[in-house]
Scaffold this active site. Structure first.
Site, PDB file in Angstrom:
ATOM      1  N   GLY A  72       0.831  -1.209   0.000  1.00  9.34           N
ATOM      2  CA  GLY A  72       0.000   0.000   0.000  1.00  9.34           C
ATOM      3  C   GLY A  72       0.859   1.250   0.000  1.00  9.34           C
ATOM      4  N   ASN A 151      -7.448   4.245   9.309  1.00 12.45           N
ATOM      5  CA  ASN A 151      -6.967   2.995   9.904  1.00 12.45           C
ATOM      6  C   ASN A 151      -7.048   2.981  11.427  1.00 12.45           C
ATOM      7  OD1 ASN A 151      -4.922   4.971   8.959  1.00 12.45           O
ATOM      8  ND2 ASN A 151      -3.558   3.814  10.281  1.00 12.45           N
ATOM      9  N   GLN A 179      -7.660   0.459   3.874  1.00 13.97           N
ATOM     10  CA  GLN A 179      -8.498  -0.125   4.933  1.00 13.97           C
ATOM     11  C   GLN A 179      -9.926  -0.381   4.468  1.00 13.97           C
ATOM     12  OE1 GLN A 179      -7.584  -1.391   7.730  1.00 13.97           O
ATOM     13  NE2 GLN A 179      -5.506  -0.590   7.882  1.00 13.97           N
ATOM     14  N   GLY A 200      -2.633  -5.999  -0.223  1.00  9.97           N
ATOM     15  CA  GLY A 200      -3.091  -7.370  -0.052  1.00  9.97           C
ATOM     16  C   GLY A 200      -3.251  -7.818   1.396  1.00  9.97           C
ATOM     17  N   HIS A 201      -2.279  -7.445   2.235  1.00 10.61           N
ATOM     18  CA  HIS A 201      -2.267  -8.062   3.567  1.00 10.61           C
ATOM     19  C   HIS A 201      -3.351  -7.554   4.511  1.00 10.61           C
ATOM     20  CE1 HIS A 201       0.075  -5.067   6.163  1.00 10.61           C
ATOM     21  NE2 HIS A 201       0.239  -4.554   4.968  1.00 10.61           N
ATOM     22  N   CYS A 325       5.487   5.213  20.999  1.00  8.95           N
ATOM     23  CA  CYS A 325       6.569   5.553  21.904  1.00  8.95           C
ATOM     24  C   CYS A 325       7.692   6.214  21.100  1.00  8.95           C
ATOM     25  CB  CYS A 325       7.074   4.278  22.560  1.00  8.95           C
ATOM     26  SG  CYS A 325       8.155   4.613  23.922  1.00  8.95           S
TER      27      CYS A 325
HETATM   28  N1  PLP Z   1      -2.681   3.153   4.132  1.00  7.77           N
HETATM   29  C1  PLP Z   1      -3.412   2.769   5.178  1.00  7.77           C
HETATM   30  C2  PLP Z   1      -4.698   3.458   5.465  1.00  7.77           C
HETATM   31  C3  PLP Z   1      -2.969   1.732   5.987  1.00  7.77           C
HETATM   32  O1  PLP Z   1      -3.701   1.353   7.042  1.00  7.77           O
HETATM   33  C4  PLP Z   1      -1.744   1.095   5.679  1.00  7.77           C
HETATM   34  C5  PLP Z   1      -1.209   0.028   6.555  1.00  7.77           C
HETATM   35  O2  PLP Z   1      -1.451   0.022   7.739  1.00  7.77           O
HETATM   36  C6  PLP Z   1      -1.029   1.528   4.558  1.00  7.77           C
HETATM   37  C7  PLP Z   1      -1.522   2.562   3.803  1.00  7.77           C
HETATM   38  C8  PLP Z   1       0.275   0.916   4.165  1.00  7.77           C
HETATM   39  O3  PLP Z   1       0.084  -0.353   3.600  1.00  7.77           O
HETATM   40  P1  PLP Z   1       1.315  -1.379   3.483  1.00  7.77           P
HETATM   41  O4  PLP Z   1       1.556  -1.920   4.851  1.00  7.77           O
HETATM   42  O5  PLP Z   1       0.838  -2.432   2.534  1.00  7.77           O
HETATM   43  O6  PLP Z   1       2.462  -0.620   2.955  1.00  7.77           O
END
Ligand code: PLP
Length: 387
Positions: A72, A151, A179, A200-201, A325
């Site tokens: 992402g 997120n 998300q 993907g994850h 932190c």
């Molecule tokens: N954008 C949002 C809203 C996310 O929650 C995240 C991951 O937590 C990302 C981007 C980044 O994705 P990636 O972990 O695949 O780089």
């Protein structure tokens, strides 16, 4: 051994068994390069084509509008840098104060390199100040980037409306839907977004694969230059097993979204109702009328989130906190600060994020463990006694 109750699904999700099954041959006997001319590679290319179609279907895009990336973050970075490269005279970007670091940190960096960045504020429920956004659109604006859903708070932004307003001014629009994808219906035929990021994850595919939707006709400048892969928009041999897994995960998400969301909403509400009932001085952060189904951000006033997390961890419960932190001081997250959550509450905020795999029994287990943890921590908290 303590059982594991995983409620940190906005951080990452378990890979679905059906996804693993689909991927396995591409680590083994089917190792061809999808770009090769011979049929050994070509067969892999055909499966990759199928995966592209599935990822496209999840957001109602055309397969050729999907560019596979490594995550992402890469999709977000590509969207912004590609647009700036394509419109070199424009030096202004509008985004929000609550974006993921994949957007926030890049924009802060650009601000130090001759770009002007407008960060749109949110109110105390995490809702965007839309007038502020529209008032700042100008001829110099290259891109507006607004996440589909946050997120940390789970708050969903009115992307259809924003994209329409931005596009009417001939300004490119990007949304970070990392998300939202797989949890909310997304239809790029109805939403005038030019670029959209997914990962993907977050939807039961493996880590290290993402996609950027690039609407047909959108000016694009590659971030990764190399071979002709991804229609020349992202050089480098595709991460074949992961892309195939991503395709399968997208298919499953599309087919089962309605039932899974109902399940997560039920569990989320059960969790919140019990906690509010049993623990005094708790606050649900974010607009409770407009949130992702499985995200719950709860502040336990006058206690430290990190301490709660450690105690939950001892009981096998994996959640995350709204503070990070940094350099020895526990700073509340930029999202909670942007929402103006008071320090006494922001410090004790915990994010529970659910998936299709969570059960009612797990939620009840969390609800049984939380009240004594908070009580113990409050006995030790000088702030609780001074309040
Ligand atoms: N954008 C949002 C809203 C996310 O929650 C995240 C991951 O937590 C990302 C981007 C980044 O994705 P990636 O972990 O695949 O780089």
């Amino acid at each position: 051994m303590t059982k594991t109750v995983y409620v940190d699904n906005n951080a990452t999700t378990r890979v679905d068994d059906q996804v693993i099954e689909k991927m396995l041959p591409y680590f083994g006997e089917q190792y061809g390069n999808p770009s090769s001319m011979h049929s050994f590679g070509g067969n892999v290319g055909q499966i990759l084509k199928q995966a592209r179609k599935e990822v496209a279907l999840l957001i109602n895009a055309l397969p050729e509008e999907i560019v596979f990336t490594s995550c992402g973050t890469e999709s977000d970075n590509t969207a912004i840098l590609s647009t700036l490269n394509s419109f070199p005279k424009k030096k202004h970007i509008i985004t929000t104060r609550v974006e993921h670091p994949a957007i926030k940190n890049l924009c802060e960096n650009l601000a130090q390199n001759n770009y002007r960045i407008t960060f749109v504020p949110v109110d105390n429920k995490g809702r965007l100040d839309l007038d502020y956004l529209y008032d700042h659109l100008s001829d110099d604006t290259a891109l507006v980037s607004v996440m589909w859903a946050n997120n940390e708070s789970g708050v969903i932004f009115p992307i259809q409306e924003i994209a329409a307003k931005v596009s009417a001014k001939n300004i490119l629009f990007h949304t970070d839907a990392v998300q939202a994808a797989g949890k909310l219906p997304i239809d790029v035929k109805n939403v005038k977004t030019d670029l959209l990021s997914i990962s993907g994850h977050k939807l039961h595919a493996p880590k290290g694969v993402g996609a950027l939707y690039v609407r047909k006709g959108t000016r694009f400048s590659p971030f990764m230059m190399g071979g002709h892969q991804e229609g020349g928009r992202r050089g480098g041999t595709e991460n074949v097993p992961s892309v195939i897994g991503f395709g399968q995960a997208a298919k499953l998400a599309r087919e089962n979204m309605a039932d899974e969301c109902k399940h997560m909403t039920y569990l989320r509400d059960r969790l919140e109702n019990k906690i509010i009932r049993d623990v005094p001085n708790t606050i649900i952060n974010g607009d409770t009328n407009n949130r992702l189904p499985g995200t719950s951000n709860i502040s336990f006033e006058y206690v430290e989130g990190e301490a709660i997390l450690l105690m939950l961890n001892e009981m096998g419960i994996c959640a995350s906190s709204g503070s990070a932190c940094t350099s020895g001081s526990l700073e509340p997250s930029h999202v909670l600060r942007a929402m103006g959550v008071p320090y006494t509450a922001a410090h004790g905020s915990i994010r529970f994020s659910l998936s299709k795999y969570n059960t009612k029994e797990e939620i009840d287990y969390i609800c049984e463990k939380i009240p004594p943890i908070i009580e113990r921590l409050r006995v030790m908290s000088p702030f609780w006694h001074e309040k």
